[in-house]
Design an enzyme around this catalytic site. Structure first.
Site, PDB file in Angstrom:
ATOM      1  N   HIS A  82       0.787  -1.245   0.000  1.00 51.97           N
ATOM      2  CA  HIS A  82       0.000   0.000   0.000  1.00 51.97           C
ATOM      3  C   HIS A  82       0.815   1.290   0.000  1.00 51.97           C
ATOM      4  O   HIS A  82       0.345   2.309  -0.489  1.00 51.97           O
ATOM      5  CB  HIS A  82      -1.037   0.007   1.133  1.00 51.97           C
ATOM      6  CG  HIS A  82      -0.504   0.445   2.464  1.00 51.97           C
ATOM      7  ND1 HIS A  82       0.025  -0.436   3.375  1.00 51.97           N
ATOM      8  CD2 HIS A  82      -0.414   1.673   3.033  1.00 51.97           C
ATOM      9  CE1 HIS A  82       0.400   0.235   4.450  1.00 51.97           C
ATOM     10  NE2 HIS A  82       0.151   1.516   4.274  1.00 51.97           N
ATOM     11  N   GLU A  86       3.415   5.535  -3.294  1.00 53.38           N
ATOM     12  CA  GLU A  86       3.557   6.880  -2.732  1.00 53.38           C
ATOM     13  C   GLU A  86       4.982   7.140  -2.229  1.00 53.38           C
ATOM     14  O   GLU A  86       5.521   8.217  -2.445  1.00 53.38           O
ATOM     15  CB  GLU A  86       2.563   7.035  -1.563  1.00 53.38           C
ATOM     16  CG  GLU A  86       2.569   8.383  -0.883  1.00 53.38           C
ATOM     17  CD  GLU A  86       1.744   9.421  -1.621  1.00 53.38           C
ATOM     18  OE1 GLU A  86       1.146   9.056  -2.659  1.00 53.38           O
ATOM     19  OE2 GLU A  86       1.703  10.569  -1.176  1.00 53.38           O
ATOM     20  N   ASP A  87       5.574   6.171  -1.586  1.00 50.98           N
ATOM     21  CA  ASP A  87       6.804   6.434  -0.827  1.00 50.98           C
ATOM     22  C   ASP A  87       8.083   5.842  -1.395  1.00 50.98           C
ATOM     23  O   ASP A  87       9.125   5.935  -0.751  1.00 50.98           O
ATOM     24  CB  ASP A  87       6.635   5.918   0.618  1.00 50.98           C
ATOM     25  CG  ASP A  87       5.515   6.645   1.349  1.00 50.98           C
ATOM     26  OD1 ASP A  87       5.185   7.765   0.933  1.00 50.98           O
ATOM     27  OD2 ASP A  87       4.985   6.091   2.323  1.00 50.98           O
ATOM     28  N   ASP A 148      -4.295   0.145   7.605  1.00 52.59           N
ATOM     29  CA  ASP A 148      -3.158   1.070   7.626  1.00 52.59           C
ATOM     30  C   ASP A 148      -3.277   2.004   8.827  1.00 52.59           C
ATOM     31  O   ASP A 148      -2.354   2.186   9.621  1.00 52.59           O
ATOM     32  CB  ASP A 148      -3.195   1.858   6.300  1.00 52.59           C
ATOM     33  CG  ASP A 148      -2.182   2.975   6.226  1.00 52.59           C
ATOM     34  OD1 ASP A 148      -1.071   2.793   6.741  1.00 52.59           O
ATOM     35  OD2 ASP A 148      -2.513   4.029   5.632  1.00 52.59           O
ATOM     36  N   ASP A 269     -25.049  -3.662  28.851  1.00 50.95           N
ATOM     37  CA  ASP A 269     -24.357  -4.489  27.863  1.00 50.95           C
ATOM     38  C   ASP A 269     -22.843  -4.345  27.909  1.00 50.95           C
ATOM     39  O   ASP A 269     -22.169  -4.390  26.898  1.00 50.95           O
ATOM     40  CB  ASP A 269     -24.874  -4.191  26.454  1.00 50.95           C
ATOM     41  CG  ASP A 269     -24.613  -2.740  26.043  1.00 50.95           C
ATOM     42  OD1 ASP A 269     -24.338  -1.905  26.927  1.00 50.95           O
ATOM     43  OD2 ASP A 269     -24.675  -2.451  24.834  1.00 50.95           O
TER      44      ASP A 269
HETATM   45 MN    MN Z   1       0.726   3.240   5.433  1.00 47.69          MN
END
Ligand code: MN
Length: 499
Positions: A82, A86-87, A148, A269
């Site tokens: 994931h 992006e990274d 995540d 409860d």
């Molecule tokens: Mn992440």
């Protein structure tokens, strides 16, 4: 399911732990998991998390959570990959080459959602929630984002205080309500309790202590009650699949305690006993048997099967005076209702202990999803008259800080500028969309990052702008600016010059 994710996360998590977990429900898919792990570990090579650990620990932990929840291995693969687009230097195209178009599409969604930021500005909350659902396009993307986020929340301590607060608040205000609306109780509970711990540490400890105290010494009693009901149900031919206890999540207990003035005797409860049966008629039969054994409390029988909650939750609830007059809540449901209650719209991607999945609904699942999404979007809106088609004609764009602005389709940078502030509109001299200088009449698209360039010497709006704006709001401000400018021009001639 244990309360906080940290409790189920081994302190030294390895790929073998993940493989072993997936083996318990989908042994055939472990090869793919290994490939995705190697690919991600390679891509993140040399990167460290704020905690100082190798970066791969994070996607591995998110994937492990999904495996613990027995979620479809295609999502476990998605969780492993994931953060790659992006990274890291590795592109989405390379992922597509290695893992197929479907995985790539899922990760595009995850990357897009990564742009969303909530900084505590009330007026952006609803937009952000809607945006999140609209941009995700795919429930699987949200499931990966939830995993995540759960891991990020359980490792917040490594971050500076301000960032910690922001992430916890965003999770509480944006992520958890969406999980709730989608009927994903499992994720909602984790997201809320983890954020609660950071946002209100004192209250968190107080509630936790209260619940632990209540639970202590109850176990033998509850075992006895569960034994009694099991025996009675089978004697009467009700097909029981499981009877188990569940403790109330801490944040939801906290909210209830606040409502009841902290009188825990008023909360029935803190523990509930769940009876999972074969089909719907067994549900009602089981309810009758519970009531035959123990007297129900007045007004506490709830039929959420005949009348499901807005998020689709179905179950029968009743509270009875059980042995020794102690008050116990029962929740009765079928296996399918149980899966849906825990995983909501994600139930279709969940396997049970025997490696079986809920069957897809009779209409195509894609259609179903589209429908669910629309319902959620409508539900998310506080404005009654807001119609789905209204929403479909909206776009969502970002400020450079990540705040979300909601505009009509084909709105231009001028509309955006006036939406931010009338003075930003009046002083607008140019605009950057996704870091590119573009002309002021360029139609904006969902997901664009828009930065307005202002010129403080600018006198006011240009009459040409009236032809390119789409919003009433911008038009009104442009007209009033034009009026002011012409008035000022005229006044210049009749008034003495300022010194
Ligand atoms: Mn992440």
């Amino acid at each position: 399911m244990p309360l906080l994710y940290a409790d189920i996360l081994p302190s030294t998590l390895t790929i073998d732990d993940l493989i072993n977990e997936v083996k318990t429900y989908r042994p055939a898919d472990t090869e793919m998991i290994k490939l995705a792990y190697d690919f991600a570990a390679d891509a993140h090579q040399g990167q460290l998390r704020k905690s100082g650990e190798p970066y791969i620990v994070h996607p591995l932990a998110a994937a492990f959570l999904l495996a613990k929840l027995k979620i479809d291995p295609s999502l476990v693969v998605g969780a492993l990959l994931h953060d790659v687009p992006e990274d890291t230097q590795v592109t989405i195209e390379e992922i597509e080459k290695n893992f197929g178009a479907d995985t790539a599409a899922m990760l595009r969604g995850v990357t897009k959602l990564g742009k969303l930021k909530y900084r505590g500005v009330e007026r952006y909350i609803e937009n952000l929630r809607k945006m999140f659902v609209a941009m995700a396009e795919d429930v699987r993307v949200m499931i990966i984002k939830f995993a995540d986020r759960v891991h990020n929340l359980s490792t917040l301590d490594a971050l500076p205080k301000e960032k910690r607060q922001r992430v916890a608040m965003e999770s509480m205000e944006i992520y958890a309500p969406i999980a709730n609306r989608l009927g994903m109780a499992e994720f909602k509970g984790m997201l809320e309790d983890l954020s609660f711990q950071h946002l209100h540490p004192k209250e968190f400890s107080r509630v936790k202590e209260m619940r632990d105290k209540f639970l202590a010494g109850q176990e033998a009693y509850l075992e006895k009650i569960m034994g009694m009901i099991r025996a009675e149900l089978s004697k009467n031919g009700v097909r029981v699949l499981d009877v188990h206890g569940r403790k109330k999540q801490l944040y939801s207990l906290y909210q209830k305690l606040v409502k009841k003035g902290w009188e825990k005797e008023q909360v029935y409860d803190i523990i509930a006993l769940r009876i999972i049966v074969e089909d719907m008629s067994d549900c009602y039969a089981a309810l009758g048997i519970v009531h035959k054994l123990w007297r129900p409390l007045k007004g506490r029988v709830k039929d959420y099967i005949a009348q499901p909650k807005p998020n689709g939750y179905r179950s029968l609830h009743t509270t009875v005076f059980a042995e020794d007059g102690r008050v116990v809540e029962f929740q009765i449901r079928t296996k399918a209702m149980h899966e849906e209650a825990e995983y909501g719209v994600g139930a279709h991607w969940h396997y049970d202990e025997r490696g079986a999945k809920l069957p897809a609904k009779d209409i195509g699942w894609a259609k179903e999803l589209a429908k669910i999404q629309q319902e959620v979007l409508v539900n998310l809106s506080d404005v009654d008259e807001l119609k789905v088609d209204f929403f479909q004609n909206r776009i969502f764009v970002f400020t450079p800080r990540g705040d979300v602005i909601d505009l009509p389709e084909n709105a231009t940078p001028i509309d955006f500028a006036y939406h931010i502030h009338s003075e930003i509109g009046n002083k607008c001299s140019g605009v950057r969309v996704n870091d590119q200088l573009v002309s002021l009449d360029t139609p904006l698209k969902s997901g664009d990052v828009v930065a307005v360039i202002t010129d403080k010497n600018r006198k006011g709006a240009s009459p040409d702008w009236l032809k390119i704006v789409k919003t009433h709001h911008a038009k009104t401000h442009i007209k009033s600016s034009l009026k002011n400018t012409s008035l000022n021009n005229w006044l210049k001639y009749i008034l003495p010059k300022k010194k």
